[in-house]
Design a protein around this motif. Structure first.
Motif, PDB file in Angstrom:
ATOM      1  N   ALA A 129      10.402  55.314  32.680  1.00 37.98           N
ATOM      2  CA  ALA A 129       9.683  56.569  32.864  1.00 37.98           C
ATOM      3  C   ALA A 129       8.501  56.398  33.816  1.00 37.98           C
ATOM      4  O   ALA A 129       7.713  55.464  33.685  1.00 37.98           O
ATOM      5  CB  ALA A 129       9.192  57.086  31.509  1.00 37.98           C
ATOM      6  N   GLY A 130       8.397  57.296  34.759  1.00 41.49           N
ATOM      7  CA  GLY A 130       7.287  57.285  35.702  1.00 41.49           C
ATOM      8  C   GLY A 130       7.557  56.554  36.989  1.00 41.49           C
ATOM      9  O   GLY A 130       6.727  56.595  37.901  1.00 41.49           O
ATOM     10  N   PHE A 131       8.704  55.885  37.120  1.00 43.89           N
ATOM     11  CA  PHE A 131       8.937  55.064  38.302  1.00 43.89           C
ATOM     12  C   PHE A 131       9.012  55.898  39.586  1.00 43.89           C
ATOM     13  O   PHE A 131       8.268  55.654  40.540  1.00 43.89           O
ATOM     14  CB  PHE A 131      10.216  54.251  38.132  1.00 43.89           C
ATOM     15  CG  PHE A 131      10.560  53.410  39.335  1.00 43.89           C
ATOM     16  CD1 PHE A 131       9.788  52.310  39.671  1.00 43.89           C
ATOM     17  CD2 PHE A 131      11.646  53.724  40.137  1.00 43.89           C
ATOM     18  CE1 PHE A 131      10.093  51.538  40.778  1.00 43.89           C
ATOM     19  CE2 PHE A 131      11.962  52.957  41.250  1.00 43.89           C
ATOM     20  CZ  PHE A 131      11.179  51.868  41.566  1.00 43.89           C
ATOM     21  N   ILE A 132       9.885  56.892  39.617  1.00 41.80           N
ATOM     22  CA  ILE A 132      10.029  57.679  40.844  1.00 41.80           C
ATOM     23  C   ILE A 132       8.756  58.450  41.167  1.00 41.80           C
ATOM     24  O   ILE A 132       8.281  58.411  42.311  1.00 41.80           O
ATOM     25  CB  ILE A 132      11.251  58.616  40.745  1.00 41.80           C
ATOM     26  CG1 ILE A 132      12.530  57.794  40.688  1.00 41.80           C
ATOM     27  CG2 ILE A 132      11.302  59.566  41.951  1.00 41.80           C
ATOM     28  CD1 ILE A 132      13.784  58.625  40.545  1.00 41.80           C
ATOM     29  N   PRO A 133       8.140  59.172  40.207  1.00 45.02           N
ATOM     30  CA  PRO A 133       6.876  59.832  40.542  1.00 45.02           C
ATOM     31  C   PRO A 133       5.804  58.860  41.025  1.00 45.02           C
ATOM     32  O   PRO A 133       5.002  59.195  41.901  1.00 45.02           O
ATOM     33  CB  PRO A 133       6.462  60.497  39.222  1.00 45.02           C
ATOM     34  CG  PRO A 133       7.730  60.694  38.494  1.00 45.02           C
ATOM     35  CD  PRO A 133       8.584  59.504  38.843  1.00 45.02           C
ATOM     36  N   ALA A 134       5.767  57.656  40.447  1.00 46.60           N
ATOM     37  CA  ALA A 134       4.775  56.667  40.886  1.00 46.60           C
ATOM     38  C   ALA A 134       5.002  56.276  42.344  1.00 46.60           C
ATOM     39  O   ALA A 134       4.050  56.167  43.128  1.00 46.60           O
ATOM     40  CB  ALA A 134       4.838  55.425  39.991  1.00 46.60           C
ATOM     41  N   ILE A 135       6.274  56.096  42.727  1.00 50.13           N
ATOM     42  CA  ILE A 135       6.572  55.736  44.111  1.00 50.13           C
ATOM     43  C   ILE A 135       6.270  56.900  45.048  1.00 50.13           C
ATOM     44  O   ILE A 135       5.651  56.714  46.112  1.00 50.13           O
ATOM     45  CB  ILE A 135       8.048  55.319  44.265  1.00 50.13           C
ATOM     46  CG1 ILE A 135       8.343  54.048  43.462  1.00 50.13           C
ATOM     47  CG2 ILE A 135       8.392  55.100  45.733  1.00 50.13           C
ATOM     48  CD1 ILE A 135       7.773  52.784  44.040  1.00 50.13           C
ATOM     49  N   ILE A 136       6.696  58.114  44.679  1.00 51.64           N
ATOM     50  CA  ILE A 136       6.430  59.281  45.534  1.00 51.64           C
ATOM     51  C   ILE A 136       4.926  59.499  45.664  1.00 51.64           C
ATOM     52  O   ILE A 136       4.408  59.787  46.753  1.00 51.64           O
ATOM     53  CB  ILE A 136       7.116  60.536  44.972  1.00 51.64           C
ATOM     54  CG1 ILE A 136       8.637  60.337  44.927  1.00 51.64           C
ATOM     55  CG2 ILE A 136       6.772  61.753  45.819  1.00 51.64           C
ATOM     56  CD1 ILE A 136       9.283  60.136  46.273  1.00 51.64           C
ATOM     57  N   TYR A 137       4.200  59.345  44.566  1.00 49.25           N
ATOM     58  CA  TYR A 137       2.743  59.433  44.620  1.00 49.25           C
ATOM     59  C   TYR A 137       2.173  58.338  45.521  1.00 49.25           C
ATOM     60  O   TYR A 137       1.247  58.585  46.314  1.00 49.25           O
ATOM     61  CB  TYR A 137       2.166  59.313  43.210  1.00 49.25           C
ATOM     62  CG  TYR A 137       0.665  59.237  43.158  1.00 49.25           C
ATOM     63  CD1 TYR A 137      -0.118  60.367  43.361  1.00 49.25           C
ATOM     64  CD2 TYR A 137       0.022  58.027  42.909  1.00 49.25           C
ATOM     65  CE1 TYR A 137      -1.505  60.292  43.318  1.00 49.25           C
ATOM     66  CE2 TYR A 137      -1.360  57.945  42.858  1.00 49.25           C
ATOM     67  CZ  TYR A 137      -2.122  59.078  43.057  1.00 49.25           C
ATOM     68  OH  TYR A 137      -3.490  58.997  43.034  1.00 49.25           O
ATOM     69  N   TYR A 138       2.706  57.149  45.402  1.00 54.06           N
ATOM     70  CA  TYR A 138       2.264  56.037  46.242  1.00 54.06           C
ATOM     71  C   TYR A 138       2.473  56.354  47.725  1.00 54.06           C
ATOM     72  O   TYR A 138       1.623  56.050  48.570  1.00 54.06           O
ATOM     73  CB  TYR A 138       3.034  54.776  45.844  1.00 54.06           C
ATOM     74  CG  TYR A 138       2.540  53.496  46.487  1.00 54.06           C
ATOM     75  CD1 TYR A 138       1.304  52.958  46.156  1.00 54.06           C
ATOM     76  CD2 TYR A 138       3.326  52.810  47.407  1.00 54.06           C
ATOM     77  CE1 TYR A 138       0.857  51.768  46.725  1.00 54.06           C
ATOM     78  CE2 TYR A 138       2.891  51.629  47.983  1.00 54.06           C
ATOM     79  CZ  TYR A 138       1.650  51.113  47.641  1.00 54.06           C
ATOM     80  OH  TYR A 138       1.221  49.941  48.221  1.00 54.06           O
ATOM     81  N   LEU A 139       3.594  56.997  48.039  1.00 56.13           N
ATOM     82  CA  LEU A 139       3.854  57.362  49.426  1.00 56.13           C
ATOM     83  C   LEU A 139       2.872  58.412  49.934  1.00 56.13           C
ATOM     84  O   LEU A 139       2.538  58.431  51.129  1.00 56.13           O
ATOM     85  CB  LEU A 139       5.290  57.866  49.586  1.00 56.13           C
ATOM     86  CG  LEU A 139       6.409  56.836  49.363  1.00 56.13           C
ATOM     87  CD1 LEU A 139       7.776  57.482  49.528  1.00 56.13           C
ATOM     88  CD2 LEU A 139       6.267  55.656  50.324  1.00 56.13           C
ATOM     89  N   THR A 140       2.404  59.307  49.041  1.00 53.10           N
ATOM     90  CA  THR A 140       1.433  60.313  49.486  1.00 53.10           C
ATOM     91  C   THR A 140       0.098  59.675  49.862  1.00 53.10           C
ATOM     92  O   THR A 140      -0.683  60.275  50.606  1.00 53.10           O
ATOM     93  CB  THR A 140       1.181  61.375  48.399  1.00 53.10           C
ATOM     94  OG1 THR A 140       0.532  60.781  47.267  1.00 53.10           O
ATOM     95  CG2 THR A 140       2.469  62.037  47.954  1.00 53.10           C
TER      96      THR A 140
END
Length: 434
Positions: A129-140
């Motif tokens: 849980a949280g992996f994809i949002p964490a990466i997308i947030y990291y990209l922002t």
């Protein structure tokens, strides 16, 4: 002009383009590899099914429920996971997620009953849980909207890449290691692929930088350029706080849109090996090799559409049209299901459309969210999408048990893509076309 596809490509200064090309080279290959490992551990149960069901005497419904229960844990812990990520930093949290999910995925080799199958799939969802949002947030943090479509497409290319690599790899492991050391091929597959995620998670702690200032591989001018671009864009976004990311009606509209796209994505991800097997291909290695074909086409489509979306600064049609193409591909795959060649061609078209939807969706949310709102809003969208990950495989399993054919369920998944395509246009072009 901001409507439709009649937008001229926007030129960019060579020096600025070089900065973001450097970012892509540094960040995306490693993040892509991490996502390949993540997605592989999420869906390799589809390959395990080819041996697991007969070994453990599981029904199709038991498999469908076990495949889907992952997303209950995933959805329940998605927002809490991102709340922690905002506090401790994306780098640490991404590494932690990968280590824990790798260990749980490897533990899938010990499944002996429906109860242990459900429990470990649930815990895998909690761990990831949280992996994809964490990466997308990291990209922002690193990429403004003008470059985020391409970056997101390359990162989320891990979905088809995991199919291109993971299908043959999973099929080979299950064939080559079957009964080695007294373990079935599916047990070896869970062990080997789970430990890969653990190794990558440890590397995360040392390879990734927390933010622009701590990136030793950027010089002062490059850091200033990126920080100025990201800060300028953040001022134009309407939502900034964590509360807005959780409660905004626009976030929930995006989340519902994502639900319909992921219905098709996860249905195919979990059932593609079975669909190919039902067309007449029996050997697990052959099934694995054939699954690589749709995913190869999807990877190419994702990158080309992502590049076009950035160049034209147009987001809605670049999302809606692939969804409609995916729906057509799924429908055709049902009509020609008994012909392996034609079914595979149709599934390739469907995969190209469906998988392209995912990175293009992730250009919408960051266009209206920044800071804590982006972290929370992405978590909400991913949580709602995760519900589809539960519903979709269970629906297909139930339909197959009830009718002996997955065709009707696949047609329903195609219809969900059409609904998602329509909902895209509830987002004003002037807000998302950046």
């Amino acid at each position: 002009m901001t409507r439709g596809l009649a937008l001229a490509p926007v030129a960019e200064a060579p020096a600025r383009a070089a900065v973001y090309a450097k970012l892509l080279r540094r960040l995306i290959p490693f993040l892509l590899l991490c996502y390949v490992a993540a997605y592989l551990d999420r869906v390799n149960v589809g390959f395990a099914k080819l041996q697991m069901l007969s070994d453990l005497k599981f029904s199709e419904s038991v498999y469908g429920l076990g495949a889907g229960v992952f997303f209950i844990g995933y959805a329940l812990f998605e927002v809490p996971s991102n709340m922690v990520m905002v506090r401790v930093g994306a780098r640490v949290w991404i590494g932690r997620i990968m280590v824990t999910w790798g260990l749980v995925s490897a533990a899938m080799m010990f499944v002996t009953s429906p109860t242990s199958f459900y429990l470990l799939r649930f815990l895998l969802g909690v761990a990831e849980a949280g992996f994809i949002p964490a990466i997308i947030y990291y990209l922002t943090i690193w990429f403004p909207a003008t470059h985020r479509g391409k970056a997101s497409a390359m990162f989320l290319g891990g979905i088809p890449l995991s199919g291109m690599i993971g299908g043959p790899l999973s099929g080979w492991i299950m064939t080559a290691f079957h009964q080695s050391g007294g373990l079935a091929g599916w047990q070896w597959m869970f062990l080997i692929e789970g430990l890969l995620a653990v190794v990558l998670g440890v590397i995360c702690f040392f390879y990734l930088a927390d933010d622009i200032d701590s990136a030793k591989w950027l010089n002062a001018e490059e850091k200033a350029q990126i920080k100025a671009d990201v800060a300028s864009e953040a001022r134009e976004k309407p939502l900034h706080s964590a509360r807005e990311g959780l409660t905004s009606g626009r976030v929930w509209l995006l989340s519902c849109t994502y639900f319909f796209f992921t219905m098709g994505l996860y249905g195919i991800s979990f059932w593609l090996p079975t669909i190919i097997k039902d067309s007449g291909v029996k050997d697990p290695l052959d099934v694995g090799l054939l699954t690589a074909i749709p995913y190869t086409g999807a990877l190419i489509a994702m990158i080309l559409v992502g590049r076009s979306s950035d160049r034209m600064r147009e987001r809605r049609w670049h999302l809606a049209l692939p969804a409609l193409v995916g729906a057509v591909g799924l429908a055709l795959s049902v009509l020609v299901a008994q012909n392996t060649v034609l079914a595979l061609a149709a599934l390739t078209v469907g995969a190209m459309g469906m998988l392209t939807c995912i990175p293009q969706f992730y250009t919408l949310a960051p266009a209206i969210l920044s800071g804590a709102a982006a972290a929370m809003g992405l978590a909400v969208a991913n949580s709602v999408g995760s519900v589809a990950g539960f519903v979709s495989p269970y629906l297909l399993g139930w339909v197959k048990d009830a009718t002996g054919n997955t065709g009707n369920g696949v047609m329903v998944l195609g219809a969900t893509l059409v609904v998602g395509a329509v909902l895209v246009f509830a987002n004003p072009a002037k807000l998302v076309n950046r």
